[in-house]
Write an enzyme that holds these catalytic residues in place. Structure first.
Site, PDB file in Angstrom:
ATOM      1  N   LYS A  20      39.336  35.597  47.596  1.00 49.08           N
ATOM      2  CA  LYS A  20      40.586  36.365  47.652  1.00 49.08           C
ATOM      3  C   LYS A  20      40.271  37.857  47.777  1.00 49.08           C
ATOM      4  O   LYS A  20      40.825  38.552  48.616  1.00 49.08           O
ATOM      5  CB  LYS A  20      41.392  36.069  46.373  1.00 49.08           C
ATOM      6  N   SER A  21      39.361  38.346  46.930  1.00 51.55           N
ATOM      7  CA  SER A  21      39.051  39.783  46.951  1.00 51.55           C
ATOM      8  C   SER A  21      38.485  40.217  48.307  1.00 51.55           C
ATOM      9  O   SER A  21      38.854  41.263  48.846  1.00 51.55           O
ATOM     10  CB  SER A  21      38.034  40.116  45.863  1.00 51.55           C
ATOM     11  N   ARG A  25      40.294  42.868  51.316  1.00 54.99           N
ATOM     12  CA  ARG A  25      39.624  44.073  51.826  1.00 54.99           C
ATOM     13  C   ARG A  25      39.352  43.960  53.312  1.00 54.99           C
ATOM     14  O   ARG A  25      39.434  44.951  54.054  1.00 54.99           O
ATOM     15  CB  ARG A  25      38.325  44.289  51.046  1.00 54.99           C
ATOM     16  N   ASP A 307      38.778  37.851  35.172  1.00 53.70           N
ATOM     17  CA  ASP A 307      39.463  36.657  35.693  1.00 53.70           C
ATOM     18  C   ASP A 307      38.869  35.356  35.180  1.00 53.70           C
ATOM     19  O   ASP A 307      39.451  34.281  35.366  1.00 53.70           O
ATOM     20  CB  ASP A 307      39.463  36.664  37.228  1.00 53.70           C
TER      21      ASP A 307
END
Ligand SMILES: O=C(O)C1=C[C@@H](OP(=O)(O)O)[C@@H](O)[C@H](O)C1
Ligand SMILES: C=C(OP(=O)(O)O)C(=O)O
Length: 425
Positions: A20-21, A25, A307
């Site tokens: 996801k990260s 980006r 997380d």
């Protein structure tokens, strides 16, 4: 809702979903680059689609295909409507900075009930130091956020590092538009630092140069994003639920698509389960687990891995002895207050958890019983609680399972393919 029942064994080979990260980006960087970028293996999750939506509103053309996103980037354009970024904190923070580069007028960013509670003031204050007008429409530091397009000025910006690293990611992605080199000066110790390593990793691919300094970071001025082809690696945070299942159950599972030299802080899940007593094998991009293992409680500093807290909390319930999770004040500032939610909901299953200002103390009880759990529309709680439910005696009812679409859309199917006893109602 999910109806989760006791599961005896899990086995099979599965892929970790895309990160996801990294997807956020990659799509935002590509949207800022002149020319065509191709993002391969993107995460088709709701949060990343929020970034796609925001970038489109700021002028990028983005074609979404299953295997690849094709992005035609441009310098940010004035949006002709408010930007609703749903539930994604990463999108809200990064695009607040980026929106300051629209040529005229204002960008207004907002989202759902949870996003309108997430802190924004430190980022707004930082932008102000750079002569950018950005404020909360409610004047309480939360979204809706109004950003006026303007020219960045100045060569130093001070910001605290302990609320959210996403403020700093936002500055890192915006400051290349400044004519000057800009020093990001951290006024408090940094939390969630690995996410900044991820930012610098991706920005480096777009040709953006940032150095780490003694006090923070130096972002070079007058830089241009260049269009690239980019492949997104697998997500260790999402894989943490698979790893937890592997070690807690009689199992034989292989998780593919986990890059061994990843910058993701959450690859620490492998180290954590090993420290708790599991013999997990890592081979190239695979994690191989043949459980189950008797786990022991340990002390875990979650400063850089917020997380993982729901996953660790579930593991700790089934361990022998005490697990102490500390340095996690920022874990309260996510989709919900995850420290309080883990303590409250897992206690309904018979867990012994004491909440501390910065963490949790969990006495392993080895056995949990089924219960009806609230997940506060939080994807990570749905997934962690599902693993707890699979191990519990009796039936566990998990509400709000739709939230998994945020980061691991096929979570339920993947778990069922491994043999998890999960029904959807
Ligand atoms: O930049 C990112 O991709 C993220 C940073 C972390 O947030 P904080 O920096 O607010 O701790 C993390 O919790 C979030 O899920 C994703
Ligand atoms: C907190 C999270 O994401 P975000 O900050 O982007 O909402 C998360 O995915 O756990």
């Amino acid at each position: 809702m999910l109806i989760v029942r006791k599961t005896e064994r899990i086995e099979g080979v599965v892929n970790a979903p895309p990160s996801k990260s990294y997807t956020h980006r990659a799509v935002i960087g590509a949207s800022l680059a002149e020319g065509t970028s191709r993002i391969k293996n993107p995460l088709n999750g709701d949060d990343c689609l929020s970034s796609v939506h925001g970038c489109r509103m700021l002028g990028a053309e983005i074609e979404l295909n299953e295997e690849e996103w094709v992005v035609n980037g441009t310098s940010p354009q004035t949006p002709d409507n408010i930007i609703d970024i749903g539930n994604s904190g990463t999108t809200l923070r990064i695009l607040t900075g980026v929106s300051s580069q629209i040529p005229k007028g204002y960008a207004i960013l907002t989202g759902d009930d949870s996003i309108r509670k997430r802190p924004m003031q430190p980022l707004l204050d930082a932008l102000k130091q750079l002569d950018i007008e950005a404020f909360s429409s409610k004047e309480n530091g939360t979204a809706p956020i109004i950003v006026k397009g303007g020219k960045l000025k100045g060569d130093v910006v001070k910001i605290r590092g302990d609320i959210s690293s996403q403020f700093i990611t936002s500055l890192m992605m915006t400051l290349p538009f400044n004519e000057n080199d800009t020093e990001i000066f951290l006024t408090s110790p940094l939390k969630s630092k690995p996410y900044l390593e991820i930012t610098m990793d991706v920005l480096g691919k777009f040709g953006i140069k940032i150095d780490e300094t003694e006090k923070g970071f130096l972002v070079y001025g007058n830089q241009k994003y260049k269009a690239i082809d980019y492949t997104v690696e697998g997500d260790y945070s999402s894989a943490s639920y698979l790893v937890a299942a592997g070690v807690l159950f009689n199992s034989d599972i292989t998780i593919n698509n986990l890059f061994k030299d990843s910058k993701q802080g959450d690859k620490a899940i492998i180290k954590i389960v090993k420290e708790m007593g599991a013999d997990v094998k890592v081979k190239d991009d695979k994690v191989i687990i043949k459980g189950e293992y008797n786990l022991e409680g340990i002390d875990i500093d979650v400063k850089d891995i917020p997380d993982l807290v729901p996953t660790i909390s579930v593991l700790a319930c089934f361990a022998e002895g005490k697990t102490t999770i500390y340095n996690g004040e920022h874990v309260r500032l996510k989709e919900c207050d995850r420290l309080s939610a883990c303590a409250k909901e897992l206690s309904k299953m018979g867990a012994k958890i004491t909440e501390k200002p910065d963490g949790l103390i969990i006495e392993g009880v080895k056995k949990l019983k089924g219960a009806k759990l609230n997940t506060y529309h939080d994807h990570r709680l749905v997934m962690a609680f599902t693993i707890a439910g699979m191990k519990a005696e009796g039936e566990t009812v998990i509400e709000g399972e739709d939230a998994v679409k945020i980061s691991f859309p096929n979570f339920v199917d993947v778990m069922k393919s491994l043999g998890a006893n999960i029904g959807v109602k």
